[in-house]
Design an enzyme around this catalytic site. Sequence first.
Site, PDB file in Angstrom:
ATOM      1  N   TYR A 141       0.819  -1.212   0.000  1.00 22.76           N
ATOM      2  CA  TYR A 141       0.000   0.000   0.000  1.00 22.76           C
ATOM      3  C   TYR A 141       0.856   1.267   0.000  1.00 22.76           C
ATOM      4  CZ  TYR A 141      -4.508  -2.219   1.030  1.00 22.76           C
ATOM      5  OH  TYR A 141      -5.672  -2.936   0.957  1.00 22.76           O
ATOM      6  N   LYS A 186       3.535 -15.279   3.346  1.00 24.42           N
ATOM      7  CA  LYS A 186       3.780 -16.071   2.134  1.00 24.42           C
ATOM      8  C   LYS A 186       5.291 -16.278   2.075  1.00 24.42           C
ATOM      9  CE  LYS A 186       2.525 -17.903  -1.870  1.00 24.42           C
ATOM     10  NZ  LYS A 186       1.760 -19.160  -1.979  1.00 24.42           N
ATOM     11  N   ASP A 218      -2.342 -18.486   1.285  1.00 20.64           N
ATOM     12  CA  ASP A 218      -3.261 -19.228   0.403  1.00 20.64           C
ATOM     13  C   ASP A 218      -3.999 -20.303   1.178  1.00 20.64           C
ATOM     14  OD1 ASP A 218      -0.779 -20.463   0.633  1.00 20.64           O
ATOM     15  OD2 ASP A 218      -0.611 -21.044  -1.465  1.00 20.64           O
ATOM     16  N   ASP A 246     -12.305  -9.372   4.432  1.00 19.97           N
ATOM     17  CA  ASP A 246     -13.534  -9.363   3.619  1.00 19.97           C
ATOM     18  C   ASP A 246     -14.013 -10.806   3.407  1.00 19.97           C
ATOM     19  OD1 ASP A 246     -13.515  -6.548   3.284  1.00 19.97           O
ATOM     20  OD2 ASP A 246     -14.180  -6.719   1.201  1.00 19.97           O
TER      21      ASP A 246
HETATM   22  C1  IPM Z   1     -10.392  -1.103   3.856  1.00 23.26           C
HETATM   23  C2  IPM Z   1     -10.444  -0.628   2.418  1.00 23.26           C
HETATM   24  C3  IPM Z   1      -9.234   0.229   2.122  1.00 23.26           C
HETATM   25  C4  IPM Z   1      -8.000  -0.672   2.248  1.00 23.26           C
HETATM   26  C5  IPM Z   1      -9.210   0.949   0.768  1.00 23.26           C
HETATM   27  C6  IPM Z   1     -10.444   1.742   0.529  1.00 23.26           C
HETATM   28  C7  IPM Z   1      -8.010   1.826   0.637  1.00 23.26           C
HETATM   29  O1  IPM Z   1     -10.571  -1.689   1.534  1.00 23.26           O
HETATM   30  O2  IPM Z   1     -10.362  -0.277   4.769  1.00 23.26           O
HETATM   31  O3  IPM Z   1     -10.426  -2.325   4.075  1.00 23.26           O
HETATM   32  O4  IPM Z   1      -7.691  -1.422   1.313  1.00 23.26           O
HETATM   33  O5  IPM Z   1      -7.376  -0.623   3.299  1.00 23.26           O
HETATM   34 MN    MN Z   2     -10.921  -3.607   2.506  1.00 21.11          MN
END
Ligand code: IPM
Ligand code: MN
Length: 355
Positions: A141, A186, A218, A246
């Site tokens: 990031y 990983k 994975d 997620d």
């Molecule tokens: C999260 C989001 C963010 C991330 C994005 C919007 C930059 O997906 O807070 O999980 O990837 O951290």
């Molecule tokens: Mn996210």
Amino acid sequence: MRAVITVIGGDGIGPEVTSAAVAVLGEIGSQHGHVFEFNEQLIGGSAMDRCGDPLPQATIDACANSDAVLLGAVGGPKWSDPHAKIRPEQGLLALRAKLGVFANLRPLRVHPRLASLSPLKAGNLIGVDLLFVRELTGGAYFGKKLREGDVAIDECRYSVAEVERVVRRACELARGRTGRLTSVDKANVLETSRLWRATTERVVAEYADVTVEHQLVDSMAMLLLTRPSAYDVIVTENLFGDILTDEAAALAGSLGVLPSASLGSGRLGVYEPIHGSAPDIAGQGIANPIGAILSTALLLRHSLGLEAEARLLEAAVDGVLESAELTRDLGGTAGTREVTAAVLAQLKTRRKAAA
Ligand code: IPM
Ligand code: MN
Ligand code: NAD
């Protein structure tokens, strides 16, 4: 107590769910004699529209001068042109970096009523109680980004110090739970992961009451779905943590119910649901506010030290999940307002019963 809370609704459903969370915090404040001062600020696409900057200086200053930050979400199709020079998401990343909130806590419990909503067998979900600790200010990031003709590069970089501080935080959290830590990397392919694993081993050795197991990302992606109750605290780097959390939302029934706390070395934290701006349902009044509301419970606990109030709020949300009409993502017909009203009603009834 008195506390200043910066509220940054952001884009899409962000403002809808944060105003629900503010209403709930207001109720907690008035029930328990706390004065919460809310200071609204801009971020993301709406900040770009208003002042051309996804993270205006006024927002940074307000956050730095507050006790906690409550955030909604950023982003949306309006600002998603792949050729655009600035994007709403840069505002969020810059805020995390500027505030130094390197540890992103994403707790996940499966409420029994929601187990049937998961695509997984309800029987596998009994006893699931996970705490993800996602490194938040490093990795791909924040590495150098390069685009040269047909080639693009995202540098993924981690230092020992960056790994140490987040793993320490995970160990401290693990010792307050079962003491079982799982570190995800990983290491069979990535150099950053080999540094991560060696550093994790060394840090965990300092904690007599914590044990660590390493999993490759994975395989962890599969184990989360097949044996979710076998894990407790899961620590991992930024990108893996984004994806795995997620995925894990499928266990809890909906992305809409999961909160997060982003913490640094001091008390100031950023509290936001893990979901995004959900452009597909924005402005319709149907967003699930529970992720944002549970984020305020984390705010009470981690930034304000109000553990009893945090627990009361979590119990009120459990009460709503048990008995109230829920939003559509959870198979119900209620809107954001109704669910928020149900949480407020639970808080009021519980207060009366305790008096
Ligand atoms: C999260 C989001 C963010 C991330 C994005 C919007 C930059 O997906 O807070 O999980 O990837 O951290
Ligand atoms: Mn996210
Ligand atoms: P998303 O999380 O916004 O939505 C994914 C799906 O989940 C959608 O179908 C949405 O309707 C549903 N959903 C999410 N939150 C919900 C809620 N509270 N109630 C009911 N349903 C909910 O992810 P996306 O669609 O991939 O991303 C949309 C935008 O949000 C992108 O610009 C992305 O960058 C941004 N985003 C921001 C954050 C953040 O600000 N922290 C997090 C993730 C994504």
